[in-house]
Design an enzyme around this catalytic site. Structure first.
Site, PDB file in Angstrom:
ATOM      1  N   GLU A   1     -61.829  25.362 -40.810  1.00 51.04           N
ATOM      2  CA  GLU A   1     -60.852  24.660 -41.638  1.00 51.04           C
ATOM      3  C   GLU A   1     -59.598  25.513 -41.769  1.00 51.04           C
ATOM      4  O   GLU A   1     -59.679  26.730 -41.947  1.00 51.04           O
ATOM      5  CB  GLU A   1     -61.392  24.388 -43.043  1.00 51.04           C
ATOM      6  CG  GLU A   1     -62.592  23.464 -43.111  1.00 51.04           C
ATOM      7  CD  GLU A   1     -63.086  23.280 -44.549  1.00 51.04           C
ATOM      8  OE1 GLU A   1     -62.306  23.553 -45.507  1.00 51.04           O
ATOM      9  OE2 GLU A   1     -64.257  22.877 -44.720  1.00 51.04           O
TER      10      GLU A   1
ATOM     11  N   GLU B   1     -69.260  26.884 -46.638  1.00 56.62           N
ATOM     12  CA  GLU B   1     -68.594  28.031 -47.271  1.00 56.62           C
ATOM     13  C   GLU B   1     -69.581  28.719 -48.211  1.00 56.62           C
ATOM     14  O   GLU B   1     -69.490  28.597 -49.434  1.00 56.62           O
ATOM     15  CB  GLU B   1     -67.336  27.586 -48.020  1.00 56.62           C
ATOM     16  CG  GLU B   1     -66.239  27.066 -47.101  1.00 56.62           C
ATOM     17  CD  GLU B   1     -64.993  26.595 -47.851  1.00 56.62           C
ATOM     18  OE1 GLU B   1     -65.068  26.402 -49.083  1.00 56.62           O
ATOM     19  OE2 GLU B   1     -63.940  26.433 -47.198  1.00 56.62           O
TER      20      GLU B   1
END
Length: 437
Positions: free
Chosen positions: A317, A184
């Site tokens: 995710e 991320e």
């Protein structure tokens, strides 16, 4: 002697042919075989930082695997994951945080590399696709994407060094193994995103330079913050890849935060227990309205920007906290139904749009938690609402037809390409299942 040479040459040519054919699938074809996916979360990316594990040291060891959750990964656990209908596993992994044996050359600890390889092999043995990444990893890069100068120069060196090492170890693995450069990356504007693309170029070049199957391996690059809106706004130029049609773009989905992750009221808003049509118990203030429409709208942004242009999207995710709901007027039944529907719609929408949904799983059996599978004793389903939702989302993609719906490649449920007319059974085409009767 001549006969032995001919046999050796024939064997070499056979191996060469196998190496060529086993990497023939494009990113789009591979993505069609990976949904739905499951995360081995809080495991290979974990670290006992309270015991001195830090960046560029080697104090993590193989014991890091159980720093954030209690179960050492086994073949039995991965086999159980496969038995539940998952077709790919994402392995979030740390490398720089506690696993560097030489801080000057950024050498990855051999014992750690061997253990990661063992876990990857569990997935390959189960005939699952597997994604190996460089996760948060202490934030050495994830939290410094926007930095310049000496920090940027060093981080570029580190990224090249670790991905070159990883790629060398796994260069002979077939197309069931994919690499994801980051996790991320914190990029909140165009300038930071430009830096991100530079880093991703280094990742791609490092992997491709090792040759072998890595020359054609499918690689996954991350949009800024893996946030859909930021990726839609800023991620307009992908890094260059010498291989054709071998890139996927990754984003994550934890929307709305009030429902998926928030656990207590804040000054700016309330946490939510309920999501989706039919799951509001009597006009509750803890019901998030229009959740399905929002999910579909956001995912369609990625479909338009990437999938429709031939670039698959990997939702690396997604999840929502499953809670024990208590208090006046609260309904456990409606909350469970909300969790089920959230996971169902995520799988259903993603698979219908040509994306790969990968549920986050922490192996924490104390609610609130994001745990689908309890890994103890070889594995069992922990959250029935989550698992039922995922299965129902998959079931929405079995089309009752008697012939392939289009002219693109057809695969069996083991991911093998079908030549000629398929026999009776269930097959996969363009990410959807269909039935031949």
């Amino acid at each position: 002697m001549k006969r032995h040479l001919l046999l050796a040459l024939a064997a070499s040519l056979t191996l060469f042919a196998q190496a060529q054919t086993q990497m023939e699938l494009s990113a789009r074809e591979v993505s069609a075989l990976m949904a739905p996916g499951w995360n081995l979360g809080n495991t290979m990316e974990a670290a006992k930082t309270w015991e001195g594990v830090a960046l560029y040291n080697n104090k993590g060891g193989v014991g890091s695997e159980t720093a954030w959750q209690p179960t050492k990964t086994t073949q039995a656990v991965i086999d159980f994951v496969k038995s539940q209908g998952f077709r790919s596993v994402r392995i979030p992994c740390a490398w720089v945080l506690g696993h560097i044996s030489d801080a000057q050359t950024y050498t990855i600890d051999k014992a750690w590399m061997a253990r990661v390889k063992e876990v990857v092999d569990y997935c390959i043995n189960a005939d699952l696709y597997v994604v190996l990444n460089d996760h948060w990893d202490g934030g050495w890069l994830e939290e410094h994407i926007k930095d310049s100068g000496a920090t940027k120069t060093k981080n570029q060196e580190v990224l090249k060094a670790i991905w070159t090492q990883i790629a060398e170890v796994f260069k002979d693995y077939d197309e069931r193994l994919l690499f994801a450069g980051l996790n991320e990356p914190n990029a909140d504007n165009q300038a930071a995103t430009n830096n991100l693309v530079e880093y991703e170029q280094i990742f791609i070049d490092a992997v491709r330079s090792t040759g072998g199957n890595n020359a054609q391996r499918v690689l996954i690059v991350q949009g800024p913050n893996t946030d859909i809106d930021k990726t839609n706004s800023y991620y307009n130029t992908l890094p260059k890849d010498p291989a054709t049609d071998r890139l996927m773009v990754e984003v994550h989905y934890y929307t709305p935060y009030q429902f998926t992750m928030m656990e207590k009221d804040e000054s700016w808003g309330k946490y939510m227990n309920y999501w989706g049509t039919g799951n509001n118990p009597g006009n509750s203030a803890r019901y998030y309205n229009n959740g399905e429409a929002e999910m579909e709208r956001l995912l369609k942004k990625m479909k338009t920007k990437f999938v429709d242009k031939g670039i698959p999207v990997y939702i690396g995710e997604y999840a929502a906290n499953w809670k024990n709901v208590s208090g006046a007027g609260e309904s456990q039944e409606k909350h469970d139904a909300s969790i089920k529907l959230f996971h169902q719609k995520m799988v259903e929408y993603c698979m219908s749009m040509g994306m790969v949904p990968v549920v986050w799983d922490t192996n924490n059996t104390s609610r609130p938690c994001m745990t689908v599978i309890d890994r103890r004793n070889g594995g069992s389903v922990y959250s029935q609402p989550m698992m039922e939702g995922i299965r129902e989302g998959m079931a929405a993609h079995i089309s009752p037809v008697i012939s392939p719906p289009s002219s693109s490649a057809v695969y069996d449920l083991q991911g093998r390409k079908v030549c000629g007319t398929p026999a009776n059974g269930i097959y996969i085409q363009d990410g959807r299942k269909f039935v031949v009767r």
